[in-house]
Every structure is written in C-alpha cells, then in structure tokens.
Scaffold this active site. Structure first.
Site, mmCIF file in Angstrom:
data_model
loop_
_atom_site.group_PDB
_atom_site.id
_atom_site.type_symbol
_atom_site.label_atom_id
_atom_site.label_comp_id
_atom_site.label_asym_id
_atom_site.label_seq_id
_atom_site.Cartn_x
_atom_site.Cartn_y
_atom_site.Cartn_z
ATOM 1 C CG ASN A 9 -1.325 1.480 1.740
ATOM 2 O OD1 ASN A 9 -1.758 1.745 0.592
ATOM 3 N ND2 ASN A 9 -2.229 1.524 2.505
ATOM 4 C CE LYS A 11 0.281 3.829 4.469
ATOM 5 N NZ LYS A 11 0.287 3.428 6.164
ATOM 6 C CG HIS A 90 -6.157 2.270 5.492
ATOM 7 N ND1 HIS A 90 -5.429 2.625 6.213
ATOM 8 C CD2 HIS A 90 -4.695 1.289 5.300
ATOM 9 C CE1 HIS A 90 -4.012 2.884 6.737
ATOM 10 N NE2 HIS A 90 -3.843 1.262 5.753
ATOM 11 C CD GLU A 92 -3.541 6.355 7.189
ATOM 12 O OE1 GLU A 92 -2.558 6.517 5.606
ATOM 13 O OE2 GLU A 92 -1.924 5.305 7.005
ATOM 14 C CD GLU A 160 -3.138 -2.618 7.003
ATOM 15 O OE1 GLU A 160 -1.858 -2.624 6.585
ATOM 16 O OE2 GLU A 160 -3.753 -1.729 6.828
ATOM 17 N N GLY A 166 3.083 2.088 10.422
ATOM 18 C CA GLY A 166 3.588 3.471 9.926
ATOM 19 C C GLY A 166 4.445 3.770 11.377
ATOM 20 C CB SER A 201 5.925 -1.231 11.631
ATOM 21 O OG SER A 201 5.148 -0.354 11.799
#
Ligand code: PGA
Length: 242
Positions: A9, A11, A90, A92, A160, A166, A201
């Site tokens: 991904n 992003k 996701h 985010e 996740e 991240g 990560s």
C-alpha cells in the site's frame, strides 16, 4: 487466491519516475509469488502498463458508479481500467476522513458488484487494545463492513492494529495471531472463507516470524513496500519460510 498474499500500500507516495523504477526493478527479478501493489490513483495506468506479474489495486473508491461526486473514483471505472482490487476501510480512511461503518459497507458491496477484489481493513486503536476491547472492536468493524455480503471469493480481510501502522511498532506474533484467530472464528461462524492479512510495520526483518503464525495468510505493507528491494525481500521471505 494463492497464499501467502503480500500487498504493498503505497499511500500518497511516489512520483512517476519512482513508479517506473520500482516496476523495472521488480520485473527484473525471479518472483517467488505474485506481488499486489496499490499506488495512488493517478499512477494506476502506469502501474497497469508496467505490472509484469503483479496485480494492481486502488487504495479506496466510492460506492456509486457514476454521478455528481466531484473528486471521487467509481468502482466500475477502476474495473474498466483493468484494476484488480481495492482496499476499503483502511484506518487512515476511518480516522482522517471519518468514513463510517455504514459508508464502508456500501463501498464493500459496490466494489464487489463491480468485480473488484476487496481488501477490507480492520483494527483497534492503542486505547482499545489497552482496555481489552480489541476483539469486540474488530468484530464490530467486521459486522458493519460485511453487512448483506453476497457469496464471494473476492474478499480479503486485513487486520491492522492502528498503533502499529507507520510507527515502527509491530504487534508481536502472539498478539497478531490471537486477533487473527478471533477473526478466523468470526468468519467461520459466517461461513466465509477468505485470507486474513496482517498489517502494521511489516518489514523484511519481521516477515518470517509473522507469516509463520497460523491464521496469518499474508501481509499488507505500507512503508516497506515503497522500496522494491524491501518489498522483494518481504515477498521472498513470506514464500520461503524455513
Ligand atoms: P506500515 O503501513 O507498514 O507503514 O505500518 C501499513 C498500512 O497502513 O497498510
């Protein structure tokens, strides 16, 4: 779907030359499995042109197939372009863009109806993990996003933990496996048979221990997927567990 499944991904990263360099490098290597890559929307045509063995996906889409939705991308338009899959939900999208369970459910159903494979993402925040509600939070996200789901072979779940995305902090294999086991149980109860990926990560150095866990069928990789070398290493390690 061939397992393990490793999805990059990207992003909101990479410019044209970097996309070209990534695929040129990946295509020059003997690949141990099929890489799946989700670039920015604007790079989808280039990625499709250069994909080699890879499957190409979007990071998001709208639930309507046309209409007055300025700035949005239709699932049918993605399919029409040759895109294979899309991420939905996701963390985010959930936290920064306030996408609700109901909204995500509409996206899941439309993307599947358009013929895309859906990678539906779930995961708890640090606070939720600390107060012991991880499994109930994840179950609620699954209930919401997978409401009225038709029979499909095109669904993938990505677990996740938000606190591991991240941050360089990875869930321990035990933490990941515990949640994956709970998700697997949930899916079995609903008669759903789909891969469950871990994300947060993932890097070459922790791929093997995570992928060796029962019920972890692959990885959704953010930061480490930007480098073709790291992404290749992850793909290689996932496919060649000792
Ligand atoms: P990360 O991102 O690998 O950089 O933690 C994972 C993701 O957000 O999908």
């Amino acid at each position: 779907m061939k397992l393990p499944l490793i999805i990059g991904n990207w992003k909101m990263n990479h410019l044209t030359e970097e996309v070209k360099a990534f695929f040129s490098d990946l295509n020059s290597r003997p690949l141990p499995g099929t890489p799946w890559i989700a670039p920015q929307f604007i790079h989808l045509p280039l990625a499709l042109e250069m994909k080699g063995e890879a499957k190409i996906g979007a990071q998001n889409c709208h639930f309507q197939n046309s209409g007055a939705f300025t700035g949005e991308i239709a699932p049918q338009a993605l399919k029409d372009l040759g895109v294979d899959f899309t991420l939905i939900g996701h963390s985010e999208r959930r936290s920064l863009f306030k996408e609700s369970g109901d909204f995500l459910n509409q996206k899941v159903l439309s993307a599947l109806a358009a013929g895309l494979t859906v990678v539906y993402c779930v995961g708890e925040s640090l606070g939720e993990r600390e107060n012991g509600t991880t499994n109930s939070v994840v179950e609620r996200q699954l209930d919401e996003g997978l409401k009225n789901l038709p029979a499909t072979e095109k669904l993938i779940i990505a677990y996740e933990p938000v606190w591991a995305i991240g941050t360089g902090k990875t869930a321990t294999p035990q933490q990941a496996q515990d949640t994956h086991t709970s998700i697997a149980k949930y899916l079995k109860n609903r008669d759903l048979d789909c891969p469950i990926l871990y994300g947060g990560s993932v890097k070459p150095s922790n791929t093997a221990e995570l992928m060796a866990c029962p019920n972890i069928d692959g990885a959704l990789v953010g930061g480490a997927s930007l480098s073709s070398e790291d992404f290749y290493q992850i793909l290689d390690k996932a496919h060649n567990l000792d």
